[in-house]
Design a protein around this motif. Structure first.
Motif, mmCIF file in Angstrom:
data_model
loop_
_atom_site.group_PDB
_atom_site.id
_atom_site.type_symbol
_atom_site.label_atom_id
_atom_site.label_comp_id
_atom_site.label_asym_id
_atom_site.label_seq_id
_atom_site.Cartn_x
_atom_site.Cartn_y
_atom_site.Cartn_z
ATOM 1 N N ILE A 32 0.853 -1.181 0.000
ATOM 2 C CA ILE A 32 0.000 0.000 0.000
ATOM 3 C C ILE A 32 0.894 1.238 0.000
ATOM 4 O O ILE A 32 1.782 1.373 0.843
ATOM 5 N N ASP A 33 0.662 2.116 -0.958
ATOM 6 C CA ASP A 33 1.442 3.342 -1.068
ATOM 7 C C ASP A 33 0.761 4.418 -0.227
ATOM 8 O O ASP A 33 -0.148 5.106 -0.676
ATOM 9 N N GLY A 34 1.176 4.531 1.011
ATOM 10 C CA GLY A 34 0.566 5.502 1.915
ATOM 11 C C GLY A 34 1.531 5.876 3.017
ATOM 12 O O GLY A 34 2.668 5.398 3.067
ATOM 13 N N HIS A 35 1.082 6.729 3.922
ATOM 14 C CA HIS A 35 1.915 7.130 5.048
ATOM 15 C C HIS A 35 1.265 6.686 6.350
ATOM 16 O O HIS A 35 0.055 6.471 6.418
ATOM 17 N N ASP A 68 -5.731 13.278 8.993
ATOM 18 C CA ASP A 68 -5.872 11.816 8.961
ATOM 19 C C ASP A 68 -6.971 11.316 9.903
ATOM 20 O O ASP A 68 -7.504 10.215 9.706
ATOM 21 N N LYS A 107 -10.309 10.068 8.500
ATOM 22 C CA LYS A 107 -10.159 8.819 7.747
ATOM 23 C C LYS A 107 -10.063 7.624 8.695
ATOM 24 O O LYS A 107 -10.562 6.537 8.387
ATOM 25 N N LEU A 121 -2.305 2.881 7.677
ATOM 26 C CA LEU A 121 -1.714 3.531 6.512
ATOM 27 C C LEU A 121 -2.768 4.401 5.838
ATOM 28 O O LEU A 121 -3.885 3.940 5.557
ATOM 29 N N ILE A 122 -2.404 5.639 5.576
ATOM 30 C CA ILE A 122 -3.325 6.609 4.982
ATOM 31 C C ILE A 122 -3.011 6.794 3.506
ATOM 32 O O ILE A 122 -1.865 7.090 3.131
ATOM 33 N N THR A 123 -4.016 6.624 2.660
ATOM 34 C CA THR A 123 -3.905 6.906 1.235
ATOM 35 C C THR A 123 -5.004 7.901 0.862
ATOM 36 O O THR A 123 -5.823 8.282 1.714
ATOM 37 N N ARG A 124 -5.030 8.299 -0.390
ATOM 38 C CA ARG A 124 -6.088 9.229 -0.807
ATOM 39 C C ARG A 124 -7.461 8.581 -0.751
ATOM 40 O O ARG A 124 -8.486 9.257 -0.774
ATOM 41 N N HIS A 163 -6.113 2.315 5.928
ATOM 42 C CA HIS A 163 -6.009 0.862 5.791
ATOM 43 C C HIS A 163 -5.312 0.309 7.023
ATOM 44 O O HIS A 163 -4.322 0.884 7.494
#
Length: 269
Positions: free
Chosen positions: A100-103, A113, A116, A170-173, A177
């Motif tokens: 997953i591409d997130g922070h 965040d 979310k 993990l935060i994505t747009r 997650h």
């Protein structure tokens, strides 16, 4: 104690070969910081994309958490990344997940965040608890309550994540997650918001602000105040045990947060 860390290159050749048999030739590997529950934590890049790898030695006392993650994964995607493989080779128990591409979530007051994460809490509360072996909340916390009967208030049929370390979110747009499901638990639905409250306090929220962050969650609205008090008391005792006599800064911050909330609930009673 955290699991001792290892790099991908440090794995036995049999373990590395087994991973490549699942995902194809690995072009490069990024070793990343491991959490408390994993020795191996790495991003493996192949021609088809990236795969997140995690693993423990097959004889590690927490290796059962690997099987727990594998068992629960079909029931928690897409809230969690999809499991691609689970293999045991070279003395290692290994999992591979879609990357997953997130922070990592920022829990500080005012963070964008936070909404979310509350959406993720709502989504998790809506998932049925699968009929698989899970820890029971009332058993996990039984040793930390003032009266053994208090732990019964934690029982329930909801699926809980329970480890709301911001590195597990993990935060994505697209949203938040949840990763690291090894300590998934069956219990009262309001317990996950309660676990999150301690992390919010550690991130700088007052106890009142942290409770306000979960106030609109349906699962939290169902929480009996006396049961929340019992959980806050148990959490303080739990973090004291984890901290031990010489806590590091990270553990100390969680212990202080748990004590603050414990006192807040006591003052309100």
């Amino acid at each position: 104690m955290p699991a001792p860390s290892i790099t991908f290159a440090g794995l036995p050749s049999g373990a590395r070969t087994a991973i490549e048999a699942e995902i194809g030739s690995i072009l490069r590997v990024e070793d990343v910081s491991t959490g408390l529950n994993s020795s191996l934590s790495a991003l493996a890049h192949t021609a088809d994309g990236a795969v997140f790898l995690k693993g423990l030695r097959s004889d590690h006392r927490w290796v059962w958490t690997q099987q727990r993650e594998a068992d629960i994964n079909p029931y928690v995607t897409p809230l969690a990344p999809r499991l691609l493989f689970h293999v045991i080779a070279g003395g290692w128990d290994l999992l591979g997940f879609e990357a997953i591409d997130g922070h990592h979530a920022d829990y500080c007051p005012g963070s964008p965040d936070l909404p979310k994460v509350t959406v993720a809490l709502r989504e998790l509360a809506s998932l049925p608890c699968p009929d698989i072996e899970l820890r029971l909340a009332e058993q996990r916390l039984a040793d930390y309550v003032a009266d053994p009967a208090d732990a019964e208030a934690f029982a329930g049929d909801a699926l809980l994540h329970t480890d709301w370390n911001n590195h597990n979110v993990l935060i994505t747009r697209h949203g938040a997650h949840l990763v690291d499901w090894g300590w998934a638990t069956r219990g009262a639905a309001w317990l996950d918001p309660a676990h999150w409250i301690i992390w919010l306090i550690a991130a700088g929220h007052t106890p009142s602000e942290a409770e306000g962050a979960v106030a609109l969650l349906p699962s939290w609205k169902s929480a009996p105040p006396r049961a929340v008090n019992a959980f806050a008391y148990a959490s303080g005792n739990l973090w004291e045990e984890i901290a031990g006599s010489a806590p590091d800064d990270w553990t100390r911050s969680l212990l202080d947060a748990a004590r603050l909330w414990q006192q807040h609930r006591k003052d309100r009673s």
